[in-house]
Design a protein around this motif. Sequence first.
Motif, PDB file in Angstrom:
ATOM      1  N   PHE A  68       0.825  -1.209   0.000  1.00 24.48           N
ATOM      2  CA  PHE A  68       0.000   0.000   0.000  1.00 24.48           C
ATOM      3  C   PHE A  68       0.859   1.259   0.000  1.00 24.48           C
ATOM      4  O   PHE A  68       0.529   2.255  -0.648  1.00 24.48           O
ATOM      5  N   ARG A  69       1.978   1.229   0.718  1.00 28.22           N
ATOM      6  CA  ARG A  69       2.880   2.367   0.825  1.00 28.22           C
ATOM      7  C   ARG A  69       4.285   1.963   0.371  1.00 28.22           C
ATOM      8  O   ARG A  69       5.138   1.623   1.184  1.00 28.22           O
ATOM      9  N   PRO A  70       4.577   1.995  -0.928  1.00 30.80           N
ATOM     10  CA  PRO A  70       5.951   1.715  -1.362  1.00 30.80           C
ATOM     11  C   PRO A  70       6.944   2.730  -0.810  1.00 30.80           C
ATOM     12  O   PRO A  70       8.107   2.423  -0.617  1.00 30.80           O
ATOM     13  N   ILE A  71       6.475   3.947  -0.555  1.00 32.45           N
ATOM     14  CA  ILE A  71       7.256   4.964   0.142  1.00 32.45           C
ATOM     15  C   ILE A  71       6.301   5.746   1.042  1.00 32.45           C
ATOM     16  O   ILE A  71       5.180   6.061   0.638  1.00 32.45           O
ATOM     17  N   THR A  72       6.711   6.020   2.263  1.00 27.26           N
ATOM     18  CA  THR A  72       5.824   6.732   3.172  1.00 27.26           C
ATOM     19  C   THR A  72       5.686   8.189   2.736  1.00 27.26           C
ATOM     20  O   THR A  72       6.654   8.795   2.246  1.00 27.26           O
ATOM     21  N   PRO A  73       4.506   8.783   2.893  1.00 32.51           N
ATOM     22  CA  PRO A  73       4.308  10.167   2.459  1.00 32.51           C
ATOM     23  C   PRO A  73       5.252  11.152   3.132  1.00 32.51           C
ATOM     24  O   PRO A  73       5.714  12.103   2.496  1.00 32.51           O
ATOM     25  N   GLN A  74       5.556  10.950   4.439  1.00 34.42           N
ATOM     26  CA  GLN A  74       6.455  11.880   5.117  1.00 34.42           C
ATOM     27  C   GLN A  74       7.827  11.912   4.465  1.00 34.42           C
ATOM     28  O   GLN A  74       8.414  12.987   4.268  1.00 34.42           O
ATOM     29  N   VAL A  75       8.346  10.736   4.103  1.00 33.62           N
ATOM     30  CA  VAL A  75       9.661  10.663   3.460  1.00 33.62           C
ATOM     31  C   VAL A  75       9.614  11.319   2.087  1.00 33.62           C
ATOM     32  O   VAL A  75      10.526  12.069   1.709  1.00 33.62           O
ATOM     33  N   PHE A  76       8.544  11.059   1.334  1.00 38.83           N
ATOM     34  CA  PHE A  76       8.428  11.645  -0.007  1.00 38.83           C
ATOM     35  C   PHE A  76       8.392  13.156   0.063  1.00 38.83           C
ATOM     36  O   PHE A  76       9.108  13.846  -0.680  1.00 38.83           O
ATOM     37  N   TRP A  77       7.569  13.718   0.955  1.00 38.24           N
ATOM     38  CA  TRP A  77       7.438  15.169   1.038  1.00 38.24           C
ATOM     39  C   TRP A  77       8.693  15.813   1.610  1.00 38.24           C
ATOM     40  O   TRP A  77       9.035  16.937   1.237  1.00 38.24           O
ATOM     41  N   ALA A  78       9.386  15.127   2.512  1.00 39.97           N
ATOM     42  CA  ALA A  78      10.650  15.653   3.024  1.00 39.97           C
ATOM     43  C   ALA A  78      11.695  15.716   1.904  1.00 39.97           C
ATOM     44  O   ALA A  78      12.424  16.705   1.775  1.00 39.97           O
ATOM     45  N   LEU A  79      11.762  14.660   1.089  1.00 43.14           N
ATOM     46  CA  LEU A  79      12.669  14.672  -0.059  1.00 43.14           C
ATOM     47  C   LEU A  79      12.289  15.767  -1.052  1.00 43.14           C
ATOM     48  O   LEU A  79      13.171  16.412  -1.645  1.00 43.14           O
ATOM     49  N   GLN A  80      10.991  15.990  -1.230  1.00 43.01           N
ATOM     50  CA  GLN A  80      10.540  17.055  -2.125  1.00 43.01           C
ATOM     51  C   GLN A  80      11.014  18.423  -1.633  1.00 43.01           C
ATOM     52  O   GLN A  80      11.527  19.232  -2.413  1.00 43.01           O
ATOM     53  N   LEU A  81      10.851  18.677  -0.338  1.00 36.10           N
ATOM     54  CA  LEU A  81      11.259  19.970   0.220  1.00 36.10           C
ATOM     55  C   LEU A  81      12.757  20.189   0.071  1.00 36.10           C
ATOM     56  O   LEU A  81      13.207  21.273  -0.318  1.00 36.10           O
ATOM     57  N   VAL A  82      13.545  19.156   0.377  1.00 40.87           N
ATOM     58  CA  VAL A  82      14.999  19.285   0.271  1.00 40.87           C
ATOM     59  C   VAL A  82      15.415  19.491  -1.182  1.00 40.87           C
ATOM     60  O   VAL A  82      16.257  20.345  -1.490  1.00 40.87           O
ATOM     61  N   THR A  83      14.817  18.733  -2.098  1.00 40.85           N
ATOM     62  CA  THR A  83      15.180  18.843  -3.511  1.00 40.85           C
ATOM     63  C   THR A  83      14.854  20.216  -4.077  1.00 40.85           C
ATOM     64  O   THR A  83      15.644  20.804  -4.816  1.00 40.85           O
ATOM     65  N   VAL A  84      13.691  20.750  -3.712  1.00 45.33           N
ATOM     66  CA  VAL A  84      13.285  22.052  -4.235  1.00 45.33           C
ATOM     67  C   VAL A  84      14.164  23.168  -3.675  1.00 45.33           C
ATOM     68  O   VAL A  84      14.347  24.204  -4.312  1.00 45.33           O
ATOM     69  N   LEU A  85      14.727  22.971  -2.491  1.00 42.59           N
ATOM     70  CA  LEU A  85      15.603  23.976  -1.900  1.00 42.59           C
ATOM     71  C   LEU A  85      16.974  24.030  -2.555  1.00 42.59           C
ATOM     72  O   LEU A  85      17.672  25.045  -2.458  1.00 42.59           O
ATOM     73  N   ILE A  86      17.384  22.955  -3.221  1.00 39.54           N
ATOM     74  CA  ILE A  86      18.746  22.863  -3.742  1.00 39.54           C
ATOM     75  C   ILE A  86      19.080  23.961  -4.761  1.00 39.54           C
ATOM     76  O   ILE A  86      20.142  24.595  -4.658  1.00 39.54           O
ATOM     77  N   PRO A  87      18.242  24.240  -5.795  1.00 38.80           N
ATOM     78  CA  PRO A  87      18.620  25.271  -6.774  1.00 38.80           C
ATOM     79  C   PRO A  87      18.904  26.625  -6.149  1.00 38.80           C
ATOM     80  O   PRO A  87      19.919  27.265  -6.467  1.00 38.80           O
ATOM     81  N   GLY A  88      18.019  27.076  -5.253  1.00 35.71           N
ATOM     82  CA  GLY A  88      18.245  28.360  -4.599  1.00 35.71           C
ATOM     83  C   GLY A  88      19.475  28.344  -3.712  1.00 35.71           C
ATOM     84  O   GLY A  88      20.230  29.324  -3.662  1.00 35.71           O
ATOM     85  N   ALA A  89      19.700  27.227  -3.005  1.00 37.81           N
ATOM     86  CA  ALA A  89      20.863  27.128  -2.130  1.00 37.81           C
ATOM     87  C   ALA A  89      22.161  27.175  -2.938  1.00 37.81           C
ATOM     88  O   ALA A  89      23.132  27.824  -2.525  1.00 37.81           O
ATOM     89  N   VAL A  90      22.192  26.501  -4.091  1.00 37.85           N
ATOM     90  CA  VAL A  90      23.388  26.514  -4.936  1.00 37.85           C
ATOM     91  C   VAL A  90      23.659  27.920  -5.461  1.00 37.85           C
ATOM     92  O   VAL A  90      24.807  28.389  -5.466  1.00 37.85           O
ATOM     93  N   PHE A  91      22.596  28.628  -5.884  1.00 36.82           N
ATOM     94  CA  PHE A  91      22.791  29.987  -6.390  1.00 36.82           C
ATOM     95  C   PHE A  91      23.314  30.908  -5.296  1.00 36.82           C
ATOM     96  O   PHE A  91      24.250  31.692  -5.513  1.00 36.82           O
ATOM     97  N   HIS A  92      22.727  30.851  -4.108  1.00 33.77           N
ATOM     98  CA  HIS A  92      23.157  31.724  -3.021  1.00 33.77           C
ATOM     99  C   HIS A  92      24.572  31.378  -2.558  1.00 33.77           C
ATOM    100  O   HIS A  92      25.333  32.279  -2.157  1.00 33.77           O
ATOM    101  N   LEU A  93      24.935  30.098  -2.605  1.00 36.44           N
ATOM    102  CA  LEU A  93      26.308  29.715  -2.264  1.00 36.44           C
ATOM    103  C   LEU A  93      27.282  30.280  -3.286  1.00 36.44           C
ATOM    104  O   LEU A  93      28.347  30.797  -2.933  1.00 36.44           O
ATOM    105  N   TYR A  94      26.912  30.191  -4.565  1.00 38.70           N
ATOM    106  CA  TYR A  94      27.745  30.763  -5.627  1.00 38.70           C
ATOM    107  C   TYR A  94      27.877  32.276  -5.453  1.00 38.70           C
ATOM    108  O   TYR A  94      28.973  32.838  -5.564  1.00 38.70           O
TER     109      TYR A  94
END
Length: 205
Positions: A68-94
């Motif tokens: 029923f749950r190949p991946i738990t929703p909490q893990v999926f949404w946490a990965l989504q939040l981290v992934t979406v933050l990466i582009p902005g974080a890379v630009f600000h680091l640059y």
Amino acid sequence: MGRPNNTTPGLRLLRPPTVIGQFHTLFFGSVRMFFLGVLGFAVYGNEALHFSCEPDKREVNLFCYNQFRPITPQVFWALQLVTVLIPGAVFHLYAACRNIEQEDILQKPTYTVFYILSVLLRIVLEVVAFWLQSHLFGFQVNPLYRCDAGALDKKFNITRCMVPEHFEKTIFLIAMYTFTVITVILCVAEIFEILCRRLGFLNNQ
């Protein structure tokens, strides 16, 4: 006299150069993460313990819950939040490494293009996450789940499982879709704000 200013640009880049970008950061960082961290745990925290099937055996419940749950929703949404933050974080680091001042992002074409690309990549990642979420979880959580437990034991075949708190999960699911849509809209609006500033329709602050 000029050395103290070398650390100032990095500090200024902690917030986006646009008004909509600053609002998006506040929305993204506070509301969305609070909703996922606090309410997400309350709704999905004990789902596996209360997931029961017929017959109510531990191995059957565990087998069907993994189906029923190949991946738990909490893990999926946490990965989504981290992934979406990466582009902005890379630009600000640059930008911090290059000592780019905040006002230069909207004034120099090269930095403006890089920043817009980071926002566009954020949009793409949100759209991909929306598509994956729709395929993994759908748009509604049904109270009953039919599990194919034949691989576990041939005598079980198709068994019925009770999904706990299905109504709360449906509301939470719709809320996460809404957050994704709002984030995409804010990113598109931020790009329009940048273009308007570049074209002179909005005064630079």
